[in-house]
Motif scaffolding. Structure first.
Motif, PDB file in Angstrom:
ATOM      1  N   SER A 259       8.542  -1.488  41.022  1.00 44.84           N
ATOM      2  CA  SER A 259       9.252  -0.224  41.157  1.00 44.84           C
ATOM      3  C   SER A 259       8.855   0.722  40.043  1.00 44.84           C
ATOM      4  CB  SER A 259      10.756  -0.443  41.012  1.00 44.84           C
ATOM      5  OG  SER A 259      11.263  -0.949  42.148  1.00 44.84           O
ATOM      6  N   GLY A 260       8.659   1.957  40.403  1.00 48.68           N
ATOM      7  CA  GLY A 260       8.403   2.983  39.399  1.00 48.68           C
ATOM      8  C   GLY A 260       6.961   3.059  38.933  1.00 48.68           C
ATOM      9  N   CYS A 261       6.052   2.297  39.556  1.00 49.19           N
ATOM     10  CA  CYS A 261       4.672   2.295  39.057  1.00 49.19           C
ATOM     11  C   CYS A 261       3.873   3.479  39.581  1.00 49.19           C
ATOM     12  CB  CYS A 261       3.976   0.970  39.382  1.00 49.19           C
ATOM     13  SG  CYS A 261       3.437   0.776  41.085  1.00 49.19           S
ATOM     14  N   GLY A 262       4.341   4.109  40.644  1.00 51.35           N
ATOM     15  CA  GLY A 262       3.638   5.293  41.148  1.00 51.35           C
ATOM     16  C   GLY A 262       3.166   5.186  42.589  1.00 51.35           C
ATOM     17  N   LYS A 263       3.654   4.166  43.309  1.00 48.96           N
ATOM     18  CA  LYS A 263       3.210   3.950  44.690  1.00 48.96           C
ATOM     19  C   LYS A 263       3.587   5.128  45.591  1.00 48.96           C
ATOM     20  CE  LYS A 263       5.709   0.182  45.153  1.00 48.96           C
ATOM     21  NZ  LYS A 263       6.392   0.226  43.856  1.00 48.96           N
ATOM     22  N   SER A 264       4.862   5.522  45.530  1.00 43.05           N
ATOM     23  CA  SER A 264       5.313   6.613  46.400  1.00 43.05           C
ATOM     24  C   SER A 264       4.604   7.912  46.051  1.00 43.05           C
ATOM     25  CB  SER A 264       6.827   6.826  46.272  1.00 43.05           C
ATOM     26  OG  SER A 264       7.518   5.704  46.772  1.00 43.05           O
ATOM     27  N   THR A 265       4.387   8.116  44.755  1.00 35.85           N
ATOM     28  CA  THR A 265       3.695   9.332  44.329  1.00 35.85           C
ATOM     29  C   THR A 265       2.301   9.380  44.954  1.00 35.85           C
ATOM     30  OG1 THR A 265       4.916   9.288  42.247  1.00 35.85           O
ATOM     31  CG2 THR A 265       2.925  10.637  42.310  1.00 35.85           C
TER      32      THR A 265
ATOM     33  N   ARG B  26       3.473   1.310  35.586  1.00 36.63           N
ATOM     34  CA  ARG B  26       3.041   2.686  35.354  1.00 36.63           C
ATOM     35  C   ARG B  26       2.277   2.831  34.035  1.00 36.63           C
ATOM     36  NH1 ARG B  26       7.938   5.491  34.237  1.00 36.63           N
ATOM     37  NH2 ARG B  26       7.249   5.372  32.104  1.00 36.63           N
TER      38      ARG B  26
ATOM     39  N   VAL C 111       1.575   9.122  35.599  1.00 32.16           N
ATOM     40  CA  VAL C 111       1.993   8.182  36.647  1.00 32.16           C
ATOM     41  C   VAL C 111       0.754   7.596  37.334  1.00 32.16           C
ATOM     42  CG1 VAL C 111       3.200   8.006  38.865  1.00 32.16           C
ATOM     43  CG2 VAL C 111       4.212   9.296  36.980  1.00 32.16           C
TER      44      VAL C 111
ATOM     45  N   PHE D 174       4.096  13.667  35.517  1.00 32.65           N
ATOM     46  CA  PHE D 174       5.334  14.431  35.665  1.00 32.65           C
ATOM     47  C   PHE D 174       5.829  14.756  34.266  1.00 32.65           C
ATOM     48  CE2 PHE D 174       5.537  12.041  39.744  1.00 32.65           C
ATOM     49  CZ  PHE D 174       5.619  13.112  40.609  1.00 32.65           C
TER      50      PHE D 174
HETATM   51  N1  LIG Z   1       9.379  14.531  41.244  1.00 32.40           N
HETATM   52  C1  LIG Z   1       9.359  13.785  40.135  1.00 32.40           C
HETATM   53  N2  LIG Z   1       9.689  14.300  38.946  1.00 32.40           N
HETATM   54  C2  LIG Z   1       9.653  13.564  37.809  1.00 32.40           C
HETATM   55  N3  LIG Z   1       9.307  12.272  37.765  1.00 32.40           N
HETATM   56  C3  LIG Z   1       8.970  11.686  38.936  1.00 32.40           C
HETATM   57  C4  LIG Z   1       8.985  12.401  40.177  1.00 32.40           C
HETATM   58  N4  LIG Z   1       8.600  11.563  41.152  1.00 32.40           N
HETATM   59  C5  LIG Z   1       8.376  10.365  40.562  1.00 32.40           C
HETATM   60  N5  LIG Z   1       8.590  10.441  39.244  1.00 32.40           N
HETATM   61  C6  LIG Z   1       8.405   9.348  38.270  1.00 32.40           C
HETATM   62  O1  LIG Z   1       7.127   8.794  38.481  1.00 32.40           O
HETATM   63  C7  LIG Z   1       7.171   7.390  38.355  1.00 32.40           C
HETATM   64  C8  LIG Z   1       6.632   6.748  39.617  1.00 32.40           C
HETATM   65  O2  LIG Z   1       7.533   6.998  40.690  1.00 32.40           O
HETATM   66  P1  LIG Z   1       7.246   6.496  42.163  1.00 32.40           P
HETATM   67  O3  LIG Z   1       5.922   6.964  42.587  1.00 32.40           O
HETATM   68  O4  LIG Z   1       8.417   6.897  42.973  1.00 32.40           O
HETATM   69  O5  LIG Z   1       7.221   4.921  41.948  1.00 32.40           O
HETATM   70  P2  LIG Z   1       7.312   3.735  43.025  1.00 32.40           P
HETATM   71  O6  LIG Z   1       7.234   4.322  44.386  1.00 32.40           O
HETATM   72  O7  LIG Z   1       6.144   2.858  42.702  1.00 32.40           O
HETATM   73  O8  LIG Z   1       8.590   3.024  42.777  1.00 32.40           O
HETATM   74  C9  LIG Z   1       8.603   7.017  38.023  1.00 32.40           C
HETATM   75  O9  LIG Z   1       8.710   6.888  36.642  1.00 32.40           O
HETATM   76  C10 LIG Z   1       9.371   8.216  38.518  1.00 32.40           C
HETATM   77  O10 LIG Z   1      10.560   8.382  37.772  1.00 32.40           O
END
Ligand SMILES: Nc1ncnc2c1ncn2[C@@H]1O[C@H](COP(=O)(O)OP(=O)(O)O)[C@@H](O)[C@H]1O
Ligand SMILES: [Mg+2]
Length: 251
Positions: free
Chosen positions: A38-44, A208, A18, A13
């Motif tokens: 948190s913030g490692c990229g799981k949701s992504t 991350r 990520v 991003f």
């Molecule tokens: N749409 C986006 N734009 C910019 N940064 C993003 C976006 N989505 C996620 N991030 C960044 O990517 C990283 C991983 O996010 P995320 O996948 O939500 O982590 P998790 O689900 O493991 O907590 C974080 O640093 C988050 O801020």
């Protein structure tokens, strides 16, 4: 045969990496937890598999079909917060996916009622989302995901916003429903205990950019029971994972 193959997924991003060359597989009938800070990229990663976020590179193949960058087909998703349509009743929310697929009203009502029953919400079919508690809304979300009979269920911290008691109850219900209908599951969580209780296999992610620190085959037999959370082997594994994550965060 149901099968998910995720290969070499990379995603940044705005220059922030990520995911770097992430790969994983899920076998038919397997429940896999993605555990990481948190913030490692799981949701992504989950959103890339769901087709809602595009990867910079890599491929997602479900049941032999390349679904990279495409939504729909074969996947059911449950998010942390309720994302029910407020203008649809519980039943209509559960039946929504079947409606989109063009299933007749009688048939989709029958199937939606079956899954509402499985999550213990027979009596709430005609309620509106705002009339339901957070736990009940998540139950509707789970029923909705199962109702389309997907090959793969994607769950992103589905119990993360619930109080501890409700979360424990819903974990048990998910285990019970899943043991009856073994879909492939990718379940994202930062809860070590939750991952150990639910999954067959755990991928422990680093901070991350996420990479797999360790892959753990969960040795506990099914059906899982609440009291196993106090067994010495359970506590030992929990501690091992906790040490691993703590060490990685400090590194
Ligand atoms: N749409 C986006 N734009 C910019 N940064 C993003 C976006 N989505 C996620 N991030 C960044 O990517 C990283 C991983 O996010 P995320 O996948 O939500 O982590 P998790 O689900 O493991 O907590 C974080 O640093 C988050 O801020
Ligand atoms: Mg997340």
């Amino acid at each position: 045969m149901a099968h998910l193959t995720v290969s070499n997924i990379s995603k940044s991003f705005a220059g922030l990496p990520v995911l770097v060359e992430q790969s994983l597989e899920v076998q038919e009938g397997e429940f896999v937890a993605l555990l990481g800070p948190s913030g490692c990229g799981k949701s992504t990663l989950l959103q890339i598999i769901n087709g809602l976020v595009s990867a910079d590179s890599g491929r997602v193949v479900l049941d032999g079909k390349d679904i990279t960058g495409r939504t729909g087909s074969g996947r059911g998703m449950v998010f942390q917060g309720s994302d029910l349509f407020p203008w649809r009743t519980a039943l209509e929310n559960v039946a929504f996916g079947l409606e989109v697929m063009g299933v007749s009203k009688a048939e989709r009502t029958r199937r939606a009622m079956h899954y509402l029953h499985m999550v213990g919400l027979d009596g709430a079919a005609d309620k509106w989302p705002h009339q339901l508690s957070g736990g009940m809304q998540q139950r509707v979300g789970i029923a909705r995901a199962f109702c389309i009979q997907p090959s793969l269920l994607l769950m992103d911290e589905p119990f993360g916003a619930l109080d501890v008691q409700t979360r424990d109850i819903l974990q048990d219900e998910l285990v019970r429903i899943w043991e009856a209908e073994r879909k492939m599951v990718l379940f994202v969580t930062h809860g070590i205990e939750e991952a150990l209780y639910l999954a067959d296999r755990i991928l422990v992610f680093s901070k991350r950019p996420a990479h797999v620190l360790k892959e753990i085959t969960v040795p506990f037999e099914r059906p899982r029971r609440e009291d196993m959370k106090l067994a010495p082997e359970f506590l030992e594994l929990r501690r091992e994972i906790s040490d691993l994550l703590r060490h990685d965060i400090k590194a």
